[in-house]
Design a protein around this motif. Structure first.
Motif, short mmCIF file in Angstrom:
data_model
loop_
_atom_site.label_atom_id
_atom_site.label_comp_id
_atom_site.label_asym_id
_atom_site.label_seq_id
_atom_site.Cartn_x
_atom_site.Cartn_y
_atom_site.Cartn_z
N THR A 1 0.85 -1.19 0.00
CA THR A 1 0.00 0.00 0.00
C THR A 1 0.89 1.24 0.00
OG1 THR A 1 -0.14 0.45 2.39
CG2 THR A 1 -1.56 -1.29 1.52
N ASP A 2 0.27 2.40 -0.12
CA ASP A 2 1.02 3.65 -0.03
C ASP A 2 1.61 3.86 1.36
OD1 ASP A 2 0.50 4.24 -2.66
OD2 ASP A 2 -1.24 5.53 -2.23
N GLU A 3 1.11 3.10 2.33
CA GLU A 3 1.60 3.20 3.71
C GLU A 3 2.62 2.11 4.02
OE1 GLU A 3 -1.86 2.81 6.12
OE2 GLU A 3 -2.92 4.47 5.15
N GLY A 4 3.02 1.36 3.01
CA GLY A 4 3.89 0.21 3.23
C GLY A 4 3.09 -1.07 3.18
N ILE A 5 3.69 -2.18 3.51
CA ILE A 5 3.01 -3.48 3.48
C ILE A 5 2.08 -3.59 4.68
CG2 ILE A 5 3.37 -5.97 3.70
CD1 ILE A 5 5.96 -5.55 2.07
N ARG A 6 0.83 -3.94 4.39
CA ARG A 6 -0.18 -4.09 5.44
C ARG A 6 -0.89 -5.43 5.29
NH1 ARG A 6 -0.96 0.90 8.13
NH2 ARG A 6 -1.83 -0.50 9.72
N GLY A 7 -1.47 -5.89 6.39
CA GLY A 7 -2.23 -7.13 6.38
C GLY A 7 -3.72 -6.85 6.34
N PHE A 8 -4.46 -7.69 5.61
CA PHE A 8 -5.90 -7.53 5.45
C PHE A 8 -6.58 -8.87 5.68
CE2 PHE A 8 -3.93 -4.25 2.91
CZ PHE A 8 -4.69 -3.12 3.18
N LEU A 9 -7.78 -8.81 6.24
CA LEU A 9 -8.60 -10.00 6.44
C LEU A 9 -9.63 -10.06 5.33
CD1 LEU A 9 -9.13 -9.90 10.32
CD2 LEU A 9 -7.30 -10.98 8.99
N VAL A 10 -9.49 -11.04 4.47
CA VAL A 10 -10.37 -11.19 3.30
C VAL A 10 -11.27 -12.39 3.55
CG1 VAL A 10 -10.49 -11.42 0.80
CG2 VAL A 10 -8.52 -10.27 1.86
N GLU A 11 -12.57 -12.16 3.55
CA GLU A 11 -13.52 -13.21 3.89
C GLU A 11 -13.96 -13.99 2.67
OE1 GLU A 11 -16.71 -12.04 6.51
OE2 GLU A 11 -15.59 -10.25 7.12
N GLN A 12 -14.21 -15.26 2.88
CA GLN A 12 -14.72 -16.12 1.82
C GLN A 12 -16.03 -15.54 1.28
OE1 GLN A 12 -16.60 -20.10 2.61
NE2 GLN A 12 -14.70 -20.86 1.69
N GLY A 13 -16.18 -15.55 -0.02
CA GLY A 13 -17.41 -15.07 -0.62
C GLY A 13 -17.40 -13.61 -1.01
N MET A 14 -16.35 -12.87 -0.64
CA MET A 14 -16.27 -11.49 -1.06
C MET A 14 -16.15 -11.41 -2.58
SD MET A 14 -13.86 -9.50 1.72
CE MET A 14 -14.64 -8.72 3.14
N PRO A 15 -16.91 -10.53 -3.24
CA PRO A 15 -16.82 -10.42 -4.70
C PRO A 15 -15.40 -10.13 -5.16
CG PRO A 15 -18.72 -9.22 -3.87
CD PRO A 15 -17.93 -9.63 -2.66
N GLY A 16 -14.93 -10.90 -6.14
CA GLY A 16 -13.59 -10.72 -6.67
C GLY A 16 -12.54 -11.61 -6.03
N PHE A 17 -12.89 -12.32 -4.95
CA PHE A 17 -11.95 -13.22 -4.27
C PHE A 17 -12.26 -14.65 -4.68
CE2 PHE A 17 -10.98 -15.43 0.01
CZ PHE A 17 -9.77 -15.89 -0.47
N THR A 18 -11.30 -15.29 -5.36
CA THR A 18 -11.45 -16.69 -5.75
C THR A 18 -10.22 -17.47 -5.36
OG1 THR A 18 -10.57 -16.21 -7.97
CG2 THR A 18 -12.97 -16.16 -7.69
N ALA A 19 -10.38 -18.79 -5.25
CA ALA A 19 -9.27 -19.68 -4.90
C ALA A 19 -9.40 -20.96 -5.70
CB ALA A 19 -9.27 -19.99 -3.41
N THR A 20 -8.28 -21.45 -6.20
CA THR A 20 -8.25 -22.73 -6.91
C THR A 20 -7.14 -23.58 -6.31
OG1 THR A 20 -6.70 -21.92 -8.59
CG2 THR A 20 -9.04 -21.67 -9.05
N ASP A 21 -7.38 -24.89 -6.26
CA ASP A 21 -6.41 -25.79 -5.64
C ASP A 21 -5.31 -26.18 -6.63
OD1 ASP A 21 -7.65 -25.76 -3.21
OD2 ASP A 21 -8.80 -27.60 -3.56
N VAL A 22 -4.13 -26.42 -6.09
CA VAL A 22 -2.99 -26.92 -6.86
C VAL A 22 -3.05 -28.44 -6.86
CG1 VAL A 22 -0.47 -27.01 -7.00
CG2 VAL A 22 -1.60 -24.91 -6.21
N HIS A 23 -3.04 -29.03 -8.03
CA HIS A 23 -3.11 -30.49 -8.16
C HIS A 23 -1.79 -31.05 -8.69
CE1 HIS A 23 -7.38 -30.43 -7.25
NE2 HIS A 23 -7.56 -29.48 -8.16
#
Length: 390
Positions: free
Chosen positions: A184-206
């Protein structure tokens, strides 16, 4: 296998455990023997894991985030958490990863850097295993150099908008909440991203050869809009994620002693029953030399883990000491598993015995949460006062 475990304790390290430690160790060992060990071969071969079910069972045991205080956590000693990691990884490194990513990465991030509201919202459910978390730091082009991450978050009014991606994320597709580190403009920050938020997807590595009994994912963020209170307020910069990794590496240092111990115990039993040239192969000098060298090395790994547990319990442990532990113990555990496989001969390449499964898992552990080379340079910097990373 209990007789083999007793014989491998050449220095009587078990005698140093107090009653609480012994009860904890035995409780987790029984759970591992009854619930995990009968199923791990099939989970590994199938490349599956009933992670949500197991998380609740681990939660019932009280081992998720057990070394944290409050919010449903046990407030146990670090050394007790180390005992748990060893018993779980004696079954499989993927199972220990489930426990340590939940407790020492995802939960620890919130516990150490989160607001009181964030702690109250997430930690009790995570400690119970009802909610699963993951830790998003590594990227496809940013592994050992997390400062080069491309995932970014920009302010938009009171919100943040997150874009980018993370790779090799344990529990990623299962997570109810992902702890995501972004520029971020403030440096590296941590965020809590909840399942189901629009634009957040996950795929498994096989198609994994290693850590098959573990869920490994890619995370993608496409204009994910986060409220202001999704940011972890109490840390800024790389010291946040690096502090979490230091916490998690302690679990690795202890866990791999369990993998090495299990490999060696099964090999000791095999050598006593496998007959060639009219007697058990355990009676041949070359086999005894291998067994002796591996047993002594195992005790050295366990002593290293125990000393670091003492330092952590005393609040005196330093990052370079964690690097010493990961450098020595993962390498040593991998060497033990490779040598043990040679005693088993052809039997050692099947999943009938756990030895090669432990070895291929440890190939991943050798790399993740700081590669062996990175820890080499951390130790080198401590010795010389010169930074050789760049």
């Amino acid at each position: 296998m209990s007789d083999a475990l007793d014989r491998l304790d050449l220095l009587d390290l078990d005698d140093e455990l107090d009653c609480d430690d012994r009860l904890l160790r035995d409780t987790v060992r029984k759970f591992a023997d009854d619930r995990l060990r009968p199923n791990i071969r099939q989970w590994f071969e199938d490349g599956t894991l009933p992670a949500r079910e197991l998380a609740q069972e681990f939660g019932s045991l009280g081992v998720l985030g057990m070394h944290l205080e409050g919010y449903g956590c046990q407030g146990a000693k670090a050394s007790q958490y180390g005992l748990v990691c060893a018993e779980v990884e004696a079954v499989d490194s993927g199972l220990r990863s489930l426990v340590s990513v939940q407790g020492s990465l995802a939960m620890y991030s919130i516990w150490a850097y989160g607001s009181e509201e964030q702690k109250q919202r997430w930690l009790p459910g995570m400690a119970a295993g009802e909610l699963i978390g993951c830790f998003g730091l590594t990227e496809p082009d940013s592994g050992s150099d997390p400062g080069s991450m491309r995932t970014n978050a920009r302010r938009d009014g009171d919100d943040w908008v997150l874009n980018g991606g993370k790779m090799w994320i344990t529990n990623g597709s299962l997570s109810d909440v992902a702890v995501v580190w972004a520029r971020t403009d403030e440096g590296i920050r941590g965020f809590l991203v909840e399942q189901g938020m629009p634009g957040f997807t996950a795929t498994d590595v096989h198609h994994k050869i290693s850590l098959r009994a573990s869920v490994t994912s890619q995370l993608f963020f496409d204009d994910v809009r986060l409220p202001a209170d999704a940011m972890l307020p109490n840390v800024r910069g790389l010291k946040g994620p690096l502090g979490c990794l230091t916490e998690a590496r302690f679990g690795i240092i202890n866990g791999v002693t369990g993998a090495a111990r299990d490999a060696l115990a099964s090999t000791l039993e095999y050598a006593g029953s496998r007959t060639q040239f009219g007697k058990p192969i355990a009676g041949f000098q070359l086999t005894q030399r291998k067994l002796a060298e591996m047993a002594v090395q195992l005790q050295q790994l366990q002593l290293t883990a125990r000393r670091l547990g003492e330092l952590k319990d005393a609040g005196r442990i330093k990052p370079h000491q964690i690097s010493v532990g990961k450098f020595a113990n993962v390498r040593g555990a991998l060497e033990i598993c490779r040598e043990a496989r040679s005693i088993l001969g052809g039997s050692g390449i099947t999943t009938e015995y756990p030895v090669l499964r432990h070895a291929v898992n440890l190939e991943t552990v050798y790399t993740y949460e700081g590669t062996h080379e990175v820890h080499t340079l951390v130790i080198g910097s401590q010795l010389t006062g010169l930074d050789a990373f760049r």
